[in-house]
Design a protein around this motif. Structure first.
Motif, short mmCIF file in Angstrom:
data_model
loop_
_atom_site.label_atom_id
_atom_site.label_comp_id
_atom_site.label_asym_id
_atom_site.label_seq_id
_atom_site.Cartn_x
_atom_site.Cartn_y
_atom_site.Cartn_z
N GLU A 139 0.81 -1.23 0.00
CA GLU A 139 0.00 0.00 0.00
C GLU A 139 0.84 1.27 0.00
O GLU A 139 0.53 2.23 -0.72
CB GLU A 139 -0.94 0.03 1.21
N GLU A 140 1.92 1.29 0.79
CA GLU A 140 2.71 2.53 0.90
C GLU A 140 3.67 2.74 -0.26
O GLU A 140 4.33 3.79 -0.35
CB GLU A 140 3.49 2.53 2.22
N TYR A 141 3.73 1.77 -1.18
CA TYR A 141 4.68 1.89 -2.30
C TYR A 141 4.00 2.13 -3.64
O TYR A 141 4.64 2.16 -4.68
CB TYR A 141 5.52 0.61 -2.41
N LEU A 142 2.67 2.32 -3.64
CA LEU A 142 1.92 2.37 -4.90
C LEU A 142 2.35 3.51 -5.83
O LEU A 142 2.21 3.40 -7.05
CB LEU A 142 0.42 2.46 -4.62
N LYS A 143 2.88 4.60 -5.28
CA LYS A 143 3.28 5.73 -6.12
C LYS A 143 4.74 5.67 -6.56
O LYS A 143 5.19 6.50 -7.36
CB LYS A 143 3.01 7.05 -5.38
N ARG A 144 5.46 4.70 -6.04
CA ARG A 144 6.89 4.61 -6.37
C ARG A 144 7.11 3.93 -7.71
O ARG A 144 6.29 3.15 -8.19
CB ARG A 144 7.64 3.84 -5.29
N LYS A 145 8.29 4.21 -8.31
CA LYS A 145 8.71 3.53 -9.52
C LYS A 145 9.53 2.28 -9.11
O LYS A 145 10.10 2.24 -8.01
CB LYS A 145 9.59 4.45 -10.38
N PRO A 146 9.61 1.29 -9.99
CA PRO A 146 10.34 0.05 -9.65
C PRO A 146 11.77 0.27 -9.18
O PRO A 146 12.27 -0.46 -8.32
CB PRO A 146 10.29 -0.74 -10.96
N ARG A 147 12.45 1.29 -9.72
CA ARG A 147 13.86 1.52 -9.34
C ARG A 147 14.01 1.89 -7.87
O ARG A 147 15.10 1.78 -7.29
CB ARG A 147 14.49 2.59 -10.22
N ALA A 148 12.92 2.36 -7.24
CA ALA A 148 12.96 2.76 -5.83
C ALA A 148 12.59 1.60 -4.90
O ALA A 148 12.46 1.81 -3.70
CB ALA A 148 12.01 3.93 -5.61
N LEU A 149 12.44 0.41 -5.46
CA LEU A 149 12.04 -0.74 -4.66
C LEU A 149 13.18 -1.74 -4.50
O LEU A 149 14.09 -1.81 -5.34
CB LEU A 149 10.86 -1.46 -5.34
N SER A 150 13.13 -2.53 -3.44
CA SER A 150 14.07 -3.64 -3.27
C SER A 150 13.66 -4.80 -4.17
O SER A 150 12.56 -4.80 -4.75
CB SER A 150 14.06 -4.10 -1.81
#
Length: 409
Positions: free
Chosen positions: A125-136
């Motif tokens: 839920e808290e990552y829905l606005k992020r782009k894939p590069r900002a994810l682990s």
């Protein structure tokens, strides 16, 4: 949800190579089926035929009641999770998850409801606005799972989805995927080279070798009662020790390895009554590392179930000690054992340890309190109730009811 059925399915390439040969396999509605085997065994090709990414050369493939041999991938009502995640880098997590639904021109309110539901299931839920590069790596894998979940397909297909993750995250993610599949109840076909993943995740596991099914069964049955040498050697980590042995009968039955004799008790024979007919004959003796223990930790161990050798390498892992020790004898040499050694890199490992001619190096999983040191004499107690025996000519396990339960039809 739906069954997935292979009926004598084969994949033959133009050069005549049979990547998959005459597979019969029924994956039940809501079942988590794992296809496992060494690289090049045909497991990914089998999965790609279900996905519609590979043409079927022979046989019939059904999803539910439909024959899908010539049905385009987009019309098969399946969702696939790839090893590479295959996320769109310029789209947010929300947009990546929603992408397939938008292609279907689904109403915006339904798309939003499905994305919110999937993101809640996956903790995104808290990552829905992020782009894939900002994810682990683990978060990206969850996004790929979310994109599959929102489609609400009849079946999930997963091709080594955890292979790009580090070891700790893989352990976490395989538990999460297994729990998620159990919650959703969607028929799932999961491909992996990692037999630990197969054993911990699958309702049933299908072991493949050279394009053919070797055994299909529940994980514990594969471990306890492997149909053949290949399954016995592939399932289990570290791998089963495979030794040349002779069954001798001098009053009681015993397995002779090199110059040492292991007495076989009544419980062993009651589980494998066919072993009596091998008296005086060669067999392949399989001993799992966890069925060997340092005699110093056992107390008054009888001498007729102890293997004596020399410690070549000690690996202290905190909770246990991996003891590599040499005994007089020979490793079994069959097509199956050679293939297993090539897959695991065992020849290189043995050459580094440096066993002498006429010796075989065994691996024992000893208790953490074992104090043996390299160069010491090792006295390893064998749990004879858990020994495995195989016919060196056919490669089949020696039981009493071959073909064993779980054998491919």
């Amino acid at each position: 949800m739906a069954q997935v059925s292979f009926e004598r399915v084969s994949k033959v390439y133009p050069d005549g190579t049979r990547a998959v040969n005459d597979i019969n396999l029924e994956i039940n509605d809501g079942e988590f089926m794992v296809l496992v085997g060494p690289s090049g065994c045909g497991k990914t090709t089998a999965l790609r035929m279900v996905a519609g990414l590979e043409e079927i050369s022979e046989g019939v493939l059904r999803i539910g009641d439909r024959i899908v041999n010539h049905v385009p991938s987009r019309d098969r009502d399946i969702a696939m999770v790839f090893q590479s995640y295959a996320l769109y880098p310029h789209l947010s997590v929300y947009e990546n998850i929603a992408f397939g639904l938008r292609l279907k021109k689904m109403p915006k309110s339904e798309i939003d409801a499905r994305v919110q539901r999937a993101s809640s299931l996956l903790g995104l839920e808290e990552y829905l606005k992020r782009k894939p590069r900002a994810l682990s790596g683990g978060q990206r894998q969850r996004v790929a799972m979310g994109r599959a979940i929102v489609r609400e397909p009849s079946a999930f297909l997963m091709d080594e989805p955890l292979s790009n993750l580090d070891a700790k995250l893989r352990v976490q993610m395989r538990a999460e995927i297994a729990q998620l599949q159990d919650d959703l109840g969607v028929t799932t076909v999961y491909v992996t080279h990692d037999q630990i993943e197969a054993m911990t995740m699958g309702d049933r596991v299908a072991v493949m070798r050279k394009g053919e099914l070797q055994q299909v069964d529940e994980p514990q049955t594969l471990y306890d009662r492997p149909l053949n040498l290949f399954v016995g050697g592939f399932i289990g980590s570290p791998a089963m020790n495979m030794l040349d042995a002779t069954i001798e009968q001098n009053g009681s039955l015993a397995a002779v390895v090199g110059d040492q004799r292991i007495a076989l008790g009544t419980e062993t024979l009651s589980q494998r009554p066919a072993l009596k007919s091998f008296a005086g004959r060669k067999v392949v003796l399989g001993i799992r590392p966890e069925d060997l223990e340092d005699a110093a930790l056992v107390g008054d161990a009888p001498t007729d179930d102890v293997l004596v050798g020399r410690l070549e390498l000690r690996e202290a892992l905190g909770s246990e000690v991996m003891a590599h020790f040499a005994i007089k004898g020979a490793h079994a040499e069959t097509d199956e054992t050679r293939e297993l050694k090539d897959d695991t890199g065992a020849p290189e490992t043995e050459s580094r340890i440096g066993a002498s001619a006429g010796e075989a190096v065994l691996v024992g999983r000893f208790g953490a309190r074992s104090r043996i040191k390299e160069g010491d004499e090792v006295r390893a107690v064998v749990d004879t109730r858990a020994l495995h025996f195989f016919d060196p000519e056919t490669g089949l396990g020696i039981y009493d009811d071959l073909p064993a339960k779980g054998a491919p039809k």
